[in-house]
Design an enzyme around this catalytic site. Structure first.
Site, short mmCIF file in Angstrom:
data_model
loop_
_atom_site.label_atom_id
_atom_site.label_comp_id
_atom_site.label_asym_id
_atom_site.label_seq_id
_atom_site.Cartn_x
_atom_site.Cartn_y
_atom_site.Cartn_z
N TYR B 132 48.80 60.31 60.14
CA TYR B 132 48.24 61.12 61.23
C TYR B 132 49.19 61.21 62.41
CZ TYR B 132 43.74 61.96 59.11
OH TYR B 132 42.75 62.43 58.31
N GLU B 234 42.80 40.00 37.71
CA GLU B 234 43.14 41.40 37.93
C GLU B 234 42.28 42.06 38.99
OE1 GLU B 234 44.07 43.62 34.48
OE2 GLU B 234 43.60 45.55 35.37
N ASP B 286 43.90 42.03 32.01
CA ASP B 286 43.39 42.70 30.81
C ASP B 286 44.46 42.73 29.74
OD1 ASP B 286 41.05 43.11 32.10
OD2 ASP B 286 41.42 45.22 32.61
#
Lengths: 723, 406
Positions: B132, B234, B286
Site C-alpha cells: 500500500y 506441518e 505429510d
C-alpha cells in the site's frame, strides 16, 4: 403441305443490308446501354472521354462540367426516370460540317484508323448515346459547339435515322449562347434519356472520381441531380460560365486546398494537397497538375500484331509499287536489312523476292510465305513514344486528390509489347488513413486513363491483383481473393490498342504479357508498402515503448529525489531525453503536423524513391497521456523539445538513409547531447544487443533488394529494346 | 483481511519503541539499539548508493540500471559440504529502457524510497503495508474513462520486488524494516523474550505462541531452554492434537508448526534453536511431494531465499514421517490413500532429481516407494487408528527407534 415453304426468291426479297445503327439499336447492351442505370453512366462516360481526348489533342487543359438534371423521377426504385445530361468542355470545338457525322453516325471518327493512344477507339460512343436518348425519349441530341474564338457558336439538334445510319439535323442555327471558356472554344452536348441515377460503385460519381484520379490535369465539375436545384443563382452562373464558377470557388467559396499547386513551377509537385471538394451545388474535382500529358505520336502497325488477312489487304491497298517501299510505308521496325532477311527467307528455287519485287506480282501463296517469314524475323519492338503513361508523380497527385490515405506509392513499368502493340502498365496504391480496414482492397482499373467500372472479376487487372502475394507486404489476403485492409489499388494500362473483352470496354483481356507486367508493377508498389508497413509497426512499437518509459520516468525521478535529493525535474528531463533518443524512430511520425512528410527526395522515409508519399493524418501517437510533471513543468518543455527533435531526426534521416548501406553510425554513449541542434544524435541506439543485430540484418536486406530492383529495371528495358 | 489485522499489535509495539531508537538517544536498554542503528545506517547507505548510481548515469546520458542477483534455480548452488543451498553469483541487469524491465525498475525505486522513509522514521511495515505504501496511480495514465496504471497490480508483485531489493542491496528483510504476515505457532519447554517481554511457552493454553516474522536475536532471545528437541509439524491441526495431548510436556520438547511451507520467522527460530542450543529438529510432515519439499526447505533452504540459507537452513533436521512404508507398517486402512495425480508424480520426480536428494539413497528409496504405492498420506491419516495414535504410539516409537530420514 399446308404452308408454302420459302424459296430462294421469296427469301431474297427479305434479304437486305443491316445498318450498323440499326444493329446497335437492337443490341444496345453491346455498347453499354443494358439498363437505365448503366445508360446514364455510359452517356456521361462517352462524352467526357471525347472531351478529354479533344482537349488534350488541342493542347488545352481540360475544364469539364457534367450536369445531370432529373426531369421525371423514377416511379419506383426499379423503374427508370427521365434525365437531361449536359456535358460542357473547353475543347477545340467541332467545325460545322463534321458535327452531324461525329454525333449522328455510328462508326465515324478519327480514332479507329490509327494506332494512337487515346480514350475512344471505335467512334461509336457518343453517337450511340444520342441514339439511345432519341430512342427512349424522342428528344434529339443538342450540340452547341464553338470552334472559333470570336465567332458565334453553332447550335444543332440532331436526330438519327437508324435504318440509314444517317443523321438528321432538325435545328441548325448560330448562337451566342455559349459559356465563356478558358480556351474561348468548346462544345456542349445535351442528351435527354431514360435512365436512373444511383450512387455507389458503378455510379456516375464513381466514374468521375476515378477519371479525376487518372486525369489530374483536368478539372471536372459535377452537378448531380440532387444538387442541381440547390442554389439557383449559382446554377445560373455555372450554366453560363464554368470559368466564372471556378473563379468563384477559388476566391470566396472556402477551402484553401482548392488553390492550384504548381502554378509557379509547372510539372513539379507542390507540397500542398489538392483534394476533391463537395459544395452545396456541385462537386469539384480540382486540377492537381498543370500540364497536359505529353502528346503521343501515331505509330504504324508492328508486323507481329498484324494478321494474315490484314496483311493481304494492306498488300492490295498499298500505293507503293515495290515490296521494300510497301514495308517501309505500312509498318514500323521493318528496316531494309529486315526486308532483305525476310525476302531471302521467303524465297524458294525459281521464285525469289527482294525489296525490288513488284507488289502487284505477289500472289496469295507468296504473300503468305512472306508473311510467315516476317513473323519469324527478329524485329525490334515498336517505338514507345506512342505511349503516354500517367507517370508516377501524376498518379500520386491523382490518388492524393481522391483517396484519403496515409501512404501512397506508384510505379510505372517500362513499355512492353503484346501482339505487336506496345503497352505500358502503371500501378499505384494508397494505404491506411480513412480507408476501411476490414474490407477487401478496392481495385480501380484504367485503360488509357478511362476508368473501368464493370466486369471487374473478368479483367486482367483485377486478376493480377488477386495473383499478387500481398501477404509478403504485410497485408492479409484470404486465399484466392483480394487483400483485405485499408488499401486502394490502381492499375493503368496505356496502349495504342487496349484489348477489351467486349465493345462496351469494361474489362481488359487477359494476355500473359499484360498480366505479367501488371503483377510486376503491383509488386513494385507492394514492396514499398511492405517497407512502410513494417516501419510503421516498428514506429508504433517504439511509440508504445516511449509511452511506457515516459510513464515510469516520472515515478523514478520522484523516488530518486526522495532518496538522494537530486532535483526531480532535472532528472526527469535527462531521462526523457534518453527515452526520446532510444525511441527516436517513433518521433519521426508522432511529431509530424499531419502534413506531407515529403516525397522521396531525401525527406521521405523510403530510401531515395520518387514513387512514394507518406502523409501522417493521425497525430495521436504519444501525446495521449500528459507526461508526469514533477517539480517545474518539464512536461511542456519536453513536448516542445520532442517536436524540434523530430525535425532534426527527420532532416538527418535522409542522410542516414543514404549512409545506411555502408555503416550505421554508432551512437556515442556518454556524450551529452546538445539538444535539438545536434544532428549527430540521430541513429537510435538499440537498447539491446539483439535489436542491433536485427537492424543490421534489415539493412543488408534492403541493400539486396535495391540491387534486385536495379537489375530488374535494366532487364525490363533490355527486354523491350532488344525485342 | 487476516493479513492486515494480525500484525497490528506488533506494529504498534515497534513504532512505540522505535522513535527513541531513531532519535539516536543512547538510552539504557538499547544495547541492541546500537546494532540496529548501525544496520539502519548501512541499509540506508545501500539504498542511497543505488539511487545515486541511477541519478549519475541518468545525468550523464547513460542508461540507468540496477544489478539484481538472480533468484532462480539456475543460480542456486548446492553446497554439498555445508549441506545448504546457496545463491550463485549470477546477476541480472534491470534496465529502465527495456520494455520488459522498465516497470520493475520503477517499482524497485519506489520501494527503495519507501524503505528509505521507513528507516528515517524508524518504523516497520508489513509486506502488505509496503504494497500500500508504494501503491498509487501513475501520473499521466488513465483518464477518459480508462483506469490509470497502478504502480503495483497486487501484493505478489510488490513482495517479489522487496525480495529483489533484499538481495540487491544485501540487506535482510528486517533490515529493510519490513516484516511478513505472522504465521506459525510454538509451545514447549522454553521461555522467549520477545522485544523485552518475557513469554513462557509452557503456559500458552490452546493457542500457543505466535512466532513473529522477525526472529533475529535483537528482537527474540531465548531463556530457560529445557527442551531436548524440537518437533516441527506441518500444520496447525496436527499441532493442536499434540498440544492437547501435552506431548511437549511428556517428551520434554518444543512443538512448532509452520502452516505448510514455514515462513522465514519459523525457519529462523528453528535454525537458532538448533544452532544456539543444539536442539535436534524433528519434522512430522505429510507423505507427499509437498511435505517432502517442506522438509527440504527446512533442511537446505529454498531456491528463492537461497541468499538467506546460512541463517535459515538446518542441515541436521530429520524427517520422522509420515513415511511411505507406514501404510503397511501401521496397518492403515485403504481409506487414507489419496491417489497421486500427474502433477504429484512430476513434482516427486523433480524433487528426486534435486542434487541434494539425488545423492541421498534413503530419500531416493522413500520417494520411489511413494511413487510405487501410487498414493499419498496425510499425518491425519493416523487418526483412523486412534485419536491419539500419533502422539501416544507413532511418534514416541519412531523417536525411540530413531527411525527417521536425514
Amino acid at each position: 403441305m399446308a404452308k408454302k415453304r420459302a424459296n430462294a426468291e421469296t427469301m431474297a426479297s427479305k434479304q437486305r443490308e443491316i445498318s450498323v445503327s440499326e444493329f446497335f439499336a437492337k443490341n444496345r447492351h453491346l455498347l453499354g446501354f443494358d439498363n437505365p442505370r448503366k445508360a446514364l453512366l455510359t452517356t456521361v462516360k462517352e462524352a467526357v472521354d471525347n472531351a478529354l481526348d479533344a482537349c488534350e489533342e488541342a493542347g488545352i487543359l481540360p475544364d469539364i462540367e457534367v450536369r445531370i438534371e432529373e426531369l421525371v423521377a423514377p416511379a419506383s426504385a426499379s423503374k427508370s426516370g427521365r434525365y437531361r445530361v449536359t456535358i460542357t468542355d473547353n475543347g477545340p470545338g467541332i467545325v460545322r460540317k463534321q458535327v452531324e457525322n461525329i454525333f449522328g453516325k455510328l462508326l465515324y471518327g478519327s480514332k479507329f484508323h490509327r494506332l494512337k493512344m487515346s480514350r475512344g477507339q471505335q467512334g461509336i460512343g457518343i453517337s450511340a448515346a444520342g441514339m439511345y436518348g432519341l430512342m427512349t425519349t424522342g428528344r434529339p441530341m443538342v450540340i452547341t459547339t464553338k470552334p472559333r474564338k470570336n465567332k458565334p457558336a453553332h447550335h444543332l439538334e440532331l436526330a438519327m435515322d437508324t435504318s440509314k445510319n444517317k443523321p438528321e439535323v432538325t435545328v441548325d442555327i448560330e448562337t451566342d449562347d455559349f459559356p465563356e471558356t478558358s480556351s474561348g472554344t468548346g462544345t456542349r452536348v445535351v442528351i435527354e434519356l431514360e435512365a436512373r441515377y444511383v450512387r455507389g460503385k458503378t455510379s456516375v460519381e464513381a466514374y468521375l472520381e476515378q477519371t479525376a484520379i487518372a486525369n489530374p490535369h483536368a478539372e471536372i465539375v459535377f452537378v448531380p441531380p440532387d444538387k442541381a436545384g440547390e442554389d439557383p443563382g449559382l446554377e445560373d452562373a455555372s450554366e453560363k460560365s464554368p470559368e466564372r464558377e471556378r473563379g468563384a470557388g477559388a476566391t470566396d467559396e472556402i477551402d484553401p486546398t482548392e488553390s492550384r499547386p504548381g502554378a509557379d513551377a509547372p510539372g513539379s509537385f507542390d507540397a500542398e494537397i489538392v483534394r476533391t471538394t463537395e459544395h452545396a451545388d456541385r462537386i469539384v474535382y480540382p486540377r492537381a497538375v498543370d500540364e497536359n500529358p505529353p502528346e503521343t505520336s501515331e505509330i504504324k502497325p508492328h508486323p507481329y500484331g498484324v494478321e494474315l488477312g490484314s496483311f493481304l489487304r494492306m498488300l492490295k491497298d498499298t500505293p507503293e509499287k515495290q515490296l521494300g517501299g510497301f514495308f517501309k510505308r505500312e509498318f514500323c521496325r521493318v528496316t531494309p536489312a529486315v526486308v532483305k532477311q525476310v525476302c531471302d527467307a521467303a524465297s524458294v528455287k525459281g521464285k525469289t523476292f527482294s525489296g525490288q519485287t513488284w507488289v502487284k506480282n505477289i500472289d496469295h501463296a507468296s504473300a503468305e510465305k512472306i508473311y510467315r517469314a516476317l513473323q519469324e524475323a527478329k524485329l525490334r519492338s515498336p517505338p514507345t513514344d506512342c505511349l503516354a503513361p500517367i507517370g508516377v508523380r501524376t498518379m500520386l497527385a491523382g490518388l492524393l486528390k481522391g483517396v484519403k490515405a496515409e501512404f501512397y506509392a506508384a510505379s510505372t513499368r517500362s513499355p512492353a509489347v503484346y501482339r505487336g502493340n506496345p503497352f505500358q502498365i502503371e500501378a499505384a496504391i494508397a494505404y491506411g488513413g480513412d480507408l476501411p480496414a476490414d474490407q477487401p482492397a478496392r481495385v480501380i482499373r484504367f485503360a488509357n486513363r478511362v476508368p473501368l467500372l464493370y466486369q471487374q472479376s473478368s479483367c486482367c487487372a483485377f486478376k493480377s491483383v488477386l495473383e499478387t502475394g500481398w501477404k509478403n507486404y504485410g497485408m492479409s489476403q484470404p486465399r484466392g481473393s483480394a487483400p483485405v485492409g485499408p488499401l486502394v489499388v490502381m492499375i493503368h494500362m496505356a496502349s495504342v490498342w487496349v484489348p477489351f473483352t467486349s465493345e462496351s470496354k469494361e474489362a481488359i483481356a487477359d494476355y500473359d504479357e499484360i498480366r505479367k507486367e501488371m503483377k510486376l508493377a503491383l509488386k513494385e508498389c507492394g514492396r514499398k508498402l511492405g517497407i512502410y508497413i513494417r516501419r510503421r509497426q516498428r514506429m508504433k512499437r517504439e511509440g508504445q515503448k516511449r509511452d511506457v518509459f515516459e510513464r515510469y520516468i516520472g515515478e523514478i525521478s520522484k523516488a530518486c529525489e526522495a532518496i538522494t535529493g537530486t532535483d526531480a525535474a532535472t532528472l526527469y528531463e535527462a531521462l526523457m531525453k534518453q527515452a526520446k533518443r532510444r525511441t527516436e524512430i517513433a518521433d519521426a511520425v508522432l511529431d509530424e503536423d499531419g502534413k506531407i512528410v515529403g516525397f522521396k527526395d531525401g525527406n521521405g522515409r523510403l530510401d531515395g524513391d520518387d514513387g512514394v508519399i507518406i502523409l501522417d493524418g493521425n497525430g495521436n501517437g504519444n501525446g495521449g497521456g500528459a507526461p508526469n510533471t514533477p517539480g517545474k513543468k518539464p512536461g511542456a518543455s519536453a513536448t516542445g523539445q520532442g517536436r524540434s527533435d523530430a525535425k532534426v531526426a527527420k532532416g538527418s534521416k535522409g542522410k542516414q538513409g543514404r549512409k545506411k548501406g555502408t555503416k550505421p553510425p554508432r551512437s556515442r554513449e556518454g556524450l551529452i547531447e546538445t539538444g535539438p541542434g545536434n544532428n549527430e544524435v540521430v541513429e537510435s541506439k538499440p537498447a539491446e544487443k539483439s535489436r542491433k543485430k536485427v537492424v543490421k540484418k534489415k539493412l543488408v536486406k534492403k541493400k539486396v533488394r535495391k540491387k534486385v530492383r536495379k537489375k530488374r529495371a535494366t532487364e525490363g528495358a533490355g527486354l523491350f529494346e532488344g525485342g | 483481511m487476516a493479513k492486515k489485522t494480525t500484525k497490528k499489535p506488533a506494529g504498534k509495539k515497534t513504532s512505540r519503541k522505535t522513535p527513541t531508537r531513531a532519535g539516536g538517544a543512547a538510552t539504557a536498554s538499547r544495547s541492541r539499539g546500537g546494532s540496529w542503528a548501525e544496520r539502519d545506517a548501512k541499509t540506508a547507505e545501500a539504498i542511497r548508493g543505488l539511487a545515486d548510481s541511477i541519478v549519475k548515469s541518468s545525468l550523464a546520458g547513460r542508461e540507468p540500471k540496477v544489478e539484481v542477483p538472480t533468484r532462480s534455480s539456475a543460480n542456486t548452488k548446492w553446497n554439498k559440504s555445508r549441506g545448504i543451498l546457496q545463491m550463485g553469483s549470477a546477476r541480472q541487469e534491470r534496465q529502465l529502457f527495456n520494455l520488459g524491465q522498465a516497470r520493475k525498475f520503477m517499482q524497485t525505486l519506489l520501494h527503495g524510497q519507501g524503505i528509505n522513509e521507513l528507516i528515517d522514521a524508524g518504523k516497520t511495515l508489513s509486506l502488505r503495508g509496503m504494497y500500500y505504501k508504494g501503491l498509487h496511480t501513475i501520473a499521466g495514465t488513465g483518464g477518459k474513462g480508462r483506469a490509470g496504471e497502478k504502480t503495483f497490480d497486487d501484493q505478489t508483485e510488490s513482495d517479489a520486488i522487496l525480495e529483489d531489493l533484499e538481495v540487491t542491496i544485501g540487506a535482510l528483510r528486517e533490515e529493510l524494516h519490513v516484516f511478513a504476515k505472522k504465521r506459525g505457532t510454538m509451545v514447549g519447554n522454553i521461555t522467549v523474550i520477545d522485544n523485552g517481554d518475557e513469554i513462557n511457552c509452557r503456559k500458552m493454553g490452546t493457542g500457543g505462541y505466535a512466532v513473529p516474522s522477525i526472529c533475529e536475536p535483537e528482537v527474540i532471545q531465548f531463556k530457560d531452554v529445557e527442551a531436548d528437541f524440537v518437533l516441527h509439524v506441518e500444520k496447525d491441526t496436527v499441532w493442536q492434537r499434540f498440544n492437547e495431548d501435552r506431548f511437549w510436556e511428556q517428551h520434554n520438547c518444543i512443538l512448532t508448526e509452520g502452516s505448510g511451507q514455514p515462513p522465514r520467522g519459523v525457519r529462523r527460530l528453528l535454525h537458532r534453536l538448533n544452532k544456539e542450543h543444539g536442539l535436534p529438529i524433528i519434522c512430522l510432515l505429510d507423505c507427499d511431494p509437498w511435505g517432502h519439499y517442506i522438509y527440504s526447505v527446512i533442511k537446505q533452504g529454498s531456491i528463492s531465499l537461497a541468499f538467506e540459507s546460512e541463517r535459515l537452513a538446518i542441515p541436521e533436521a530429520k524427517f520422522l514421517g509420515i513415511r511411505a512404508k507406514d501404510y503397511e507398517a501401521c496397518g492403515l486402512s485403504d481409506d487414507v490413500q489419496i491417489d497421486l495425480n500427474e502433477r504429484d508424480r512430476n513434482r516427486a520426480k523433480q524433487i528426486m532429481a534435486y542434487p541434494w536428494f539425488a545423492e541421498n539413497k534413503q530419500w531416493q528409496r522413500e520417494i520411489k516407494k511413494m511413487l510405487s504405492n501410487g498414493f499419498k498420506m496425510e499425518v491425519e491419516s493416523l487418526i483412523t487408528k486412534d485419536i491419539s495414535y500419533v502422539t501416544e504410539v507413532y511418534v514416541p516409537e519412531r523417536l525411540k527407534a530413531k527411525d527417521w530420514l536425514g
